[in-house]
Design a protein around this motif. Sequence first.
Motif, PDB file in Angstrom:
ATOM      1  N   VAL A 167       0.777  -1.162  -0.095  1.00 28.44           N
ATOM      2  CA  VAL A 167      -0.053  -0.119   0.054  1.00 28.44           C
ATOM      3  C   VAL A 167       0.795   1.177  -0.156  1.00 28.44           C
ATOM      4  N   ILE A 168       1.712   1.133   0.847  1.00 28.74           N
ATOM      5  CA  ILE A 168       2.791   2.380   0.807  1.00 28.74           C
ATOM      6  C   ILE A 168       3.402   2.736  -0.448  1.00 28.74           C
ATOM      7  N   LYS A 169       3.897   1.549  -0.965  1.00 28.51           N
ATOM      8  CA  LYS A 169       4.500   1.783  -2.300  1.00 28.51           C
ATOM      9  C   LYS A 169       3.714   2.466  -3.192  1.00 28.51           C
ATOM     10  N   LEU A 170       2.813   1.934  -3.377  1.00 24.75           N
ATOM     11  CA  LEU A 170       1.475   2.343  -4.267  1.00 24.75           C
ATOM     12  C   LEU A 170       0.940   3.967  -4.140  1.00 24.75           C
ATOM     13  N   LEU A 171       1.434   4.709  -2.690  1.00 29.34           N
ATOM     14  CA  LEU A 171       0.930   5.638  -2.441  1.00 29.34           C
ATOM     15  C   LEU A 171       1.753   6.640  -3.107  1.00 29.34           C
ATOM     16  N   GLY A 172       2.998   6.162  -3.416  1.00 33.08           N
ATOM     17  CA  GLY A 172       4.147   7.069  -4.222  1.00 33.08           C
ATOM     18  C   GLY A 172       4.517   8.291  -3.409  1.00 33.08           C
ATOM     19  N   ILE A 173       4.740   8.312  -2.193  1.00 38.05           N
ATOM     20  CA  ILE A 173       4.941   9.392  -1.260  1.00 38.05           C
ATOM     21  C   ILE A 173       6.387  10.089  -1.731  1.00 38.05           C
ATOM     22  N   LYS A 174       6.158  11.048  -2.181  1.00 34.58           N
ATOM     23  CA  LYS A 174       7.618  12.119  -2.465  1.00 34.58           C
ATOM     24  C   LYS A 174       8.260  12.768  -1.334  1.00 34.58           C
ATOM     25  N   ALA A 175       9.644  12.911  -1.384  1.00 31.98           N
ATOM     26  CA  ALA A 175      10.262  13.560  -0.498  1.00 31.98           C
ATOM     27  C   ALA A 175       9.810  14.998  -0.172  1.00 31.98           C
ATOM     28  N   ARG A 183       4.868   2.796   9.697  1.00 34.70           N
ATOM     29  CA  ARG A 183       5.474   2.448   8.584  1.00 34.70           C
ATOM     30  C   ARG A 183       5.884   3.539   7.632  1.00 34.70           C
ATOM     31  N   MET A 184       4.891   4.397   7.220  1.00 33.75           N
ATOM     32  CA  MET A 184       5.382   5.573   6.344  1.00 33.75           C
ATOM     33  C   MET A 184       6.471   6.120   6.836  1.00 33.75           C
ATOM     34  N   ALA A 185       6.293   6.591   8.244  1.00 28.15           N
ATOM     35  CA  ALA A 185       7.438   7.379   8.791  1.00 28.15           C
ATOM     36  C   ALA A 185       8.899   6.565   8.499  1.00 28.15           C
ATOM     37  N   GLY A 211      -0.040  17.056   1.384  1.00 28.45           N
ATOM     38  CA  GLY A 211      -0.069  16.656   0.172  1.00 28.45           C
ATOM     39  C   GLY A 211      -0.950  15.411  -0.256  1.00 28.45           C
ATOM     40  N   LEU A 212      -1.021  14.599   0.816  1.00 30.93           N
ATOM     41  CA  LEU A 212      -1.634  13.295   0.897  1.00 30.93           C
ATOM     42  C   LEU A 212      -2.259  13.190   2.203  1.00 30.93           C
ATOM     43  N   ALA A 213      -3.551  12.640   2.136  1.00 31.17           N
ATOM     44  CA  ALA A 213      -4.016  12.284   3.401  1.00 31.17           C
ATOM     45  C   ALA A 213      -4.544  10.670   3.223  1.00 31.17           C
ATOM     46  N   LEU A 214      -4.505   9.915   4.126  1.00 32.84           N
ATOM     47  CA  LEU A 214      -4.730   8.493   4.236  1.00 32.84           C
ATOM     48  C   LEU A 214      -5.739   8.097   5.076  1.00 32.84           C
TER      49      LEU A 214
END
Length: 245
Positions: A83-91, A108-110, A160-163
């Motif tokens: 899931v976290i990979k698919l979110l494509g979180i950018k620096a 996990r995201m942190a 930029g993103l809310a989960l």
Amino acid sequence: MLAPMKNYSRIFVFSFIVAAAFSSLRMEAAEQEGSANHDHHGSTVKENQDPTPAFHKHFKDAKHWAKSFEDPERDKWQKPDEVIKLLGIKAGTVVADLGAGTGYFSIRMAKAHPEAKIIGADIEPDMVAYLEQQAQERKLTNLSAYKIDAAKPELPAKAGLALMVDTFHHIDNRVDYLKNLAPSLAPKGQVALIDFTKASPIGPPAKHRIEPEEVIAQFKAAGYDLQKRFDDLPNQYFLLFQKHE
Ligand SMILES: C[S@@+](CC[C@H](N)C(=O)[O-])C[C@H]1O[C@@H](n2cnc3c(N)ncnc32)[C@H](O)[C@@H]1O
């Protein structure tokens, strides 16, 4: 004279016990299902606008809930890393985990994105305190916990993103909620939503599970477009939205 008095007092005690039992049953039912015009804290909210009623449930004791939220068995179907990979979180992105609970995704995201800023937000003070402690113990300096309002989620920084994972079905007046969230999102801010399908063998009671089409219609009404729909999870749908500018 004494014997009838005893009987009266027995009847009185019996009636008192029955009345108390009924009242306690009613309270339990109200706590399980909530009532149409009361929020999690008992204050009055306006008439509910949702086709699928919210599941009102208290998540007060974080340590208790950690046992199920953080159960390693969950990873098999929740697939958090995927899931976290698919979110494509950018620096540099600010990511708000709305209804973060004990931090299953926030932590996990942190860890996966030390260059992003993760805000684990929840309405329950004990969840917020628990997550703050987890961040400190794990020395995750890019993770902070934040208490939000149940209807107006104002964040300390524009995200930029809310989960939202397994949280949308707990929220009342969802179109208003999403409209209230919009000012806390950055321009072109995204919202990723994961929640249980009707067919899932686990999850909230069937009458509180929201069909993905209803979710999409509510986001549309609140000013968000569906960007992507992922089919990677066995028990949940996974939708990605973007706010209109
Ligand atoms: C089922 S738990 C999911 C926790 C976490 N997202 C996870 O996947 O482990 C739902 C969480 O949403 C929170 N919650 C309930 N209503 C909320 C609302 N209106 N706004 C934000 N969080 C809410 C609860 O306190 C609880 O921590």
